[in-house]
Design a protein around this motif. Structure first.
Motif, short mmCIF file in Angstrom:
data_model
loop_
_atom_site.label_atom_id
_atom_site.label_comp_id
_atom_site.label_asym_id
_atom_site.label_seq_id
_atom_site.Cartn_x
_atom_site.Cartn_y
_atom_site.Cartn_z
N ALA A 259 31.18 75.96 -24.54
CA ALA A 259 31.38 77.25 -23.87
C ALA A 259 30.37 77.44 -22.74
O ALA A 259 30.73 77.71 -21.59
N GLU A 260 29.08 77.31 -23.06
CA GLU A 260 28.04 77.47 -22.04
C GLU A 260 28.16 76.39 -20.97
O GLU A 260 28.01 76.64 -19.78
N THR A 263 30.94 76.95 -18.40
CA THR A 263 30.54 77.98 -17.44
C THR A 263 29.66 77.38 -16.34
O THR A 263 29.81 77.68 -15.15
N ARG A 264 28.74 76.50 -16.75
CA ARG A 264 27.84 75.87 -15.76
C ARG A 264 28.62 74.95 -14.82
O ARG A 264 28.36 74.91 -13.62
N GLU A 266 31.82 75.20 -14.01
CA GLU A 266 32.65 76.03 -13.12
C GLU A 266 31.80 76.63 -12.00
O GLU A 266 32.21 76.68 -10.84
N ALA A 267 30.58 77.07 -12.35
CA ALA A 267 29.69 77.64 -11.33
C ALA A 267 29.28 76.57 -10.31
O ALA A 267 29.08 76.88 -9.13
N LYS A 272 37.25 75.14 -13.49
CA LYS A 272 36.97 74.66 -14.84
C LYS A 272 37.46 73.23 -15.01
O LYS A 272 38.53 72.87 -14.49
N THR A 529 27.12 82.52 -28.18
CA THR A 529 26.99 83.31 -26.96
C THR A 529 26.34 84.66 -27.25
O THR A 529 25.46 85.12 -26.51
#
Length: 731
Positions: A259-260, A263-264, A266-267, A272, A529
């Motif tokens: 999950a984390e 996110t990294r 995608e940033a 994704k 999270t």
């Protein structure tokens, strides 16, 4: 004679099926012919089964009886490097080829025709009446340059109901089209969100990216202290892969990490990646498999089985936390994903990055010998610094019986609570208590199907067997003597520790992190999270918490029983204890606040404990390497485990003794056989287990000798024989 790339209709082709057969089968190529590597559906008896065209047919069967391939599936053919990878992996692990093919086809509905779905995009019509809702739909679709969206996606983008979109379809303003359900993933941009790297990180990133564009194989051991920014370094290698038009695979040891990490990613890249693990839906699993083969997925984040996806142009494999034991598959096909990643990369000219703060001794030895490039990150990223590590000598602590949190550790936790910081209490035992004993007769409650004690899980109000999964309610009376009220828990598990922590710190918010307490991968991700966002004051966790999680508010780690992994005869006990303790301690102080790690131990002078506290990692690895080298065991020797299992205990010992007596093929290469002996857990799921251990020199051709040796035994009935090359556990 070299196999042709294409077979005309009627040509004899050899098809490898996923069925448990010992050879390929001959079929006639279908009308229109087929490519080498094509996925096909073939008749086998009355059934239709999946297979792959593996080469030219052998022609040793009555040609009149040879049947034709039913049809060629609408998926990309298996590439030659993938076929070679499966063959070499099968040869190394002594696994039948059909079992390897099953690993490479673990996606549902491959033989189904492409399914369709409705998508909506902007048309050329004009609405008969302009409303705010209709305008939002038109502007939303125009903003995305003609891309198609599902009805739900359009509605969410524009903030309208689906009836508004349907109304615009009737007027030709929005087009409704059928499109294949398995769509490519959004393209990722290597320049979307680059992070500013330190000088060390930039130099490391340049090294791990070398050779990706030119398709040059190489393996790098990226060793950096916890929190040093290894992820940002290898994401730069992923960026180089995307720029070169190649695909990247990042393996993670734990689903909860994704999950984390997603996110990294995608940033960093603006989209994704594809996600492959047991928590992914069957529909998404099929889409990933197809898109990877067509080049429609640039980056895949996955568990170990993602190594067997049909990549079209694989340029990079990252094995994050490469030391983690979860990369070893211990049932079915017995393989180590770390080693298979290196094999696969060598066949397709890809780079491998093995990342860890505490690398496996195997990887350390390969880097020490010059086989792998060694890259070091020696300091934490940004303002974070490494935690202070200290031992709590339990021999001098005044601790009541049936309690496990020492006064010194209690004081440290209380100090963190007052500052609004998080504490982690770590114990590597699931459940409430590892043993339940009768105080009347001394009976220890065991599993009915295994030679293992059942573990009390008080949160679930049940006893569980951690070997076979057997579960039963907590009994009121002793199963042996029948006396009620005399069953007592012995020793602490994570649930019992949580109970004690709640008693000591009633005002604190507690969170228990243990894999068996979450019903799904999604629930586990959400729990982690929530903790990272400050949803708990004290975290009580098993080794799940040691796997790369980032809790910014966590400043104290307390290890309840640092001696736990030091007992037993496992040759990797010291290595694993060292890795686990260093990884757990590394959860503390990963942001601006200084961290502390306290280890409760009855053996503060033990060499492993001293090495953990001193931080002399290089000295520890060198000493461990010297011991292994002297003993001639991996990574400086070869080992293989042979497990025989059957409901009949006499049968497995008879076969084991037969193998031990007839060890000629092994003696020819100078190998030794130890056993047969009952496995440490001698009965699992009602099957008796006998183990033999083979030890040989590093250069010995152990696979060929093992294959010849075990071929003396033809397992019949309920007898099973499995060979584990380079065993990681000896249970």
């Amino acid at each position: 004679m070299k196999d042709p790339d294409f077979f005309d209709a009627g040509d004899l082709v050899a098809v490898l099926t996923t069925q448990p057969l010992d050879r390929t089968l001959d079929y006639k190529a279908p009308e229109g012919g087929c490519w080498l590597g094509a996925f096909v559906e073939v008749p086998l008896g009355p059934r239709k089964v999946l297979g792959v065209v593996w080469g030219r047919g052998r022609g040793d069967w009555d040609i009149a009886k040879v049947r034709s391939v039913n049809r060629v599936l609408d998926v990309a053919p298996m590439r030659s490097e993938m076929r070679s990878f499966l063959e070499k992996a099968a040869s190394y692990t002594l696994t039948p080829m059909p079992a390897m093919l099953r690993l490479a086809t673990r996606a549902p509905g491959l033989s189904d025709p492409l399914s369709m779905r409705k998508v909506y995009r902007l048309g050329e019509g004009v609405p008969d009446r302009v409303t705010d809702a209709r305008t939002r739909v038109i502007e939303a679709l125009r903003e995305y340059g003609g891309l198609g969206f599902t009805l739900k996606e359009v509605s969410e983008l524009a903030g309208v109901t689906s009836s508004v979109v349907k109304g615009l379809v009737k007027q030709g303003v929005v087009l409704e089209e059928d499109t294949p359900r398995d769509q490519p993933y959004r393209r990722m941009d290597a320049d979307f969100g680059p992070k500013e790297l330190t000088e060390d990180q930039a130099a490391a990133a340049e090294k791990v990216s070398t050779g990706i564009k030119d398709e040059v194989y190489g393996t790098s051991l990226l060793r950096g202290v916890t929190g040093s920014g290894k992820t940002e370094v290898y994401l730069e290698a992923v960026a180089a892969c995307i720029e070169a038009g190649r695909q990247a695979l990042v393996l993670l040891p734990e689903i909860a990490l994704t999950a984390e990490f997603l996110t990294r990613v995608e940033a960093r890249f603006g989209a994704k990646p594809a996600e492959w693990h047991s928590g992914v839906t069957m529909t998404e699993r099929r889409r990933i498999w197809r898109m990877v083969g067509q080049g429609g997925a640039q980056v895949v984040i996955g568990a170990r089985s993602a190594l067997f996806l049909p990549f079209q142009n694989l340029g990079l494999i990252v094995v994050d936390e490469e030391h983690d034991t979860s990369y070893k598959q211990d049932d079915g096909v017995l393989y180590n994903a770390r080693d298979m990643a290196v094999l696969r990369a060598s066949l397709c000219g890809a780079r491998v990055v093995l990342a860890s703060a505490t690398p496996s001794l195997e990887s350390w030895a390969n880097a020490d010998a010059g086989k792998y490039e060694r890259i070091e990150l020696t300091s934490r990223f940004g303002p974070a610094v490494l935690p202070d590590m200290r031992a709590i000598d339990m021999r001098v602590e005044d601790l009541p019986s049936a309690q496990w949190i020492s006064p010194t550790l209690q004081s440290a936790v209380r100090s963190r609570l007052e500052k609004g910081e998080q504490s982690l209490l770590f114990i590597n035992r699931r459940g409430y208590a590892p043993v339940t004993i009768c105080r009347a007769c001394g009976h220890q409650v065991g599993c009915d199907h295994c030679d293992a004690r059942m573990v009390e899980h008080r949160f679930l109000k049940r006893l569980l067997c951690h070997q076979c999964g057997e579960s039963k309610p907590m009994p009121e009376a002793c199963p042996s003597c029948g006396v009620e009220g005399k069953l007592a828990p012995v020793g602490p598990g994570v649930e019992r520790l949580a109970e004690e922590a709640q008693a000591h710190f009633p005002e604190a918010r507690l969170a228990v992190l243990s894999s068996d307490l979450f019903g799904s991968a999604r629930a586990l991700k959400e729990g982690i999270t929530q903790i990272a966002e400050g949803g708990a004051d004290i975290i009580i966790g098993t080794q799940l918490v040691a796997k790369g999680h980032n809790f910014p508010l966590l400043t104290l780690v307390g290890v309840i029983d640092a001696d736990l992994g030091l007992q037993g005869s496992d040759m990797r006990a010291a290595e694993r204890t060292f890795q686990l303790m260093r990884q757990v301690a590394g959860r503390a102080g990963r942001s601006e606040r200084k961290g502390t790690a306290l280890m409760q131990t009855f053996q503060p002078d033990h060499p492993v404990i001293r090495a953990i506290l001193s931080g002399d990692e290089e000295g520890f690895w060198q000493a461990e390497a010297d011991q292994r080298r002297h003993a001639g065991v991996p990574p400086y020797g070869r080992m293989a485990g042979i497990i025989l299992s059957s409901p009949d205990v006499q049968q497995v010992f008879d076969i084991g003794n037969q193998l031990a007596r007839n060890d000629g093929p092994l003696r020819e290469i100078g190998a030794q056989v130890f056993g047969p002996a009952p496995a440490p857990i001698a009965r699992v799921r009602g099957r008796h287990r006998v183990r033999l251990l083979v030890k040989a020199e590093k250069s010995a051709p152990i696979q060929q000798a093992l294959a010849k040796w075990v071929s003396q035994v033809k397992p019949k009935g309920d007898l099973r024989l499995s060979v584990d090359i380079d065993p990681q556990s000896f249970y």
